[in-house]
Design an enzyme around this catalytic site. Structure first.
Site, PDB file in Angstrom:
ATOM      1  N   ASP A  51      53.494  -9.995  -3.000  1.00  0.00           N
ATOM      2  CA  ASP A  51      52.996 -11.293  -2.549  1.00  0.00           C
ATOM      3  C   ASP A  51      51.497 -11.225  -2.287  1.00  0.00           C
ATOM      4  O   ASP A  51      50.975 -10.183  -1.881  1.00  0.00           O
ATOM      5  CB  ASP A  51      53.737 -11.701  -1.273  1.00  0.00           C
ATOM      6  N   ASN A  74      60.246 -20.118  -7.850  1.00  0.00           N
ATOM      7  CA  ASN A  74      58.860 -20.224  -8.328  1.00  0.00           C
ATOM      8  C   ASN A  74      58.655 -21.311  -9.377  1.00  0.00           C
ATOM      9  O   ASN A  74      57.508 -21.676  -9.682  1.00  0.00           O
ATOM     10  CB  ASN A  74      58.379 -18.879  -8.887  1.00  0.00           C
TER      11      ASN A  74
END
Length: 247
Positions: free
Chosen positions: A25, A73
């Site tokens: 991330d 996503n």
């Protein structure tokens, strides 16, 4: 089918995790802090993957699983999603020969049905080319979500029960595990999330029931092999009881 036997030499770091899973991330924030588009950060993050994979053997890490693209996503902008899919295609095309020559076996987990057929063909080709490698087992979670994985596994299990290939009385935790995307992999020992966020984002929920977790502030493009080594040493110092109590 069980994972291939471990044939690596004695690692420099002993007592560390054999299987590390990473939620990579912070690519977008890393790029934005430099006044660049988010995709610039994703490209930097892809380069970091290469360095981390190469560091694994000396740390005794036989299995590395990375979270590349989640089922959630798809909610990102069309430009970012398209850019990521292009990056995945370029990464596979560029890295295939090096991954093969360095003894890395690559697998992909996740639902491939929504992915571009050309990308899926590249994924299959990389898996096939590296299937005999055993130095490091790199698993890339692409269009992956743990709840989706369990739902798909349950559907397959239910089909086998309906067709008389599986007795409902034989269904237990071990049975379901055999239907998961990760069925040939050991459970992760250590799960790392970068960028300062302290959540697991639907990643390997079933498999990580007894994993150790590390949440670090480092943005993924800045995550170094040295930091991975530090986290592996931390893991080796932990008292892992798996629900039991020391006498």
């Amino acid at each position: 089918m069980s994972p291939a036997a471990d044939t690596t030499t004695e690692p420099v770091l002993t007592g560390g995790p054999r299987h590390v899973a990473i939620i990579m991330d912070g690519n977008g924030r890393w790029a934005q802090a430099r006044g660049r588009p988010r995709l610039f950060g994703h490209h930097a993050g892809a380069r970091r993957v290469r360095e981390v994979v190469r560091a694994c053997p000396d740390l005794g890490v036989k299995y590395l699983t990375i979270f590349a693209f989640s089922t959630e996503n798809w909610k990102r902008t069309q430009v970012e999603v398209a850019g990521l899919m292009s990056l995945f295609r370029r990464y596979i095309a560029k890295e295939t020969k090096d991954l093969y020559s360095e003894g890395v076996r690559v697998r992909f987990i996740g639902d491939r049905d929504r992915l571009d057929p050309k990308l899926v063909d590249l994924m299959r080709g990389l898996e096939e080319m590296t299937r005999s490698n055993d130095k490091v087992h790199l698993t890339i979670a692409l269009n992956y979500g743990s709840r989706d994985e369990v739902a798909r596994a349950t559907k397959l299990l239910a089909r086998d029960v309906a067709q008389g290939q599986l007795d409902p009385e034989d269904v237990n935790e071990e049975t379901l595990t055999r239907y998961l995307d990760t069925r040939v992999l050991p459970d992760p020992d250590l799960v790392i999330r970068t960028s300062g966020e302290a959540r697991i984002s639907n990643f390997l929920l079933w498999q990580s029931a007894y994993a150790e977790y590390e949440f670090v502030d480092t943005l993924w493009p800045d995550f170094s092999p040295e930091e991975l080594a530090r986290l592996c040493r931390n893991y080796g110092a932990r008292d892992r009881r798996f629900g039991a109590v020391r006498a």
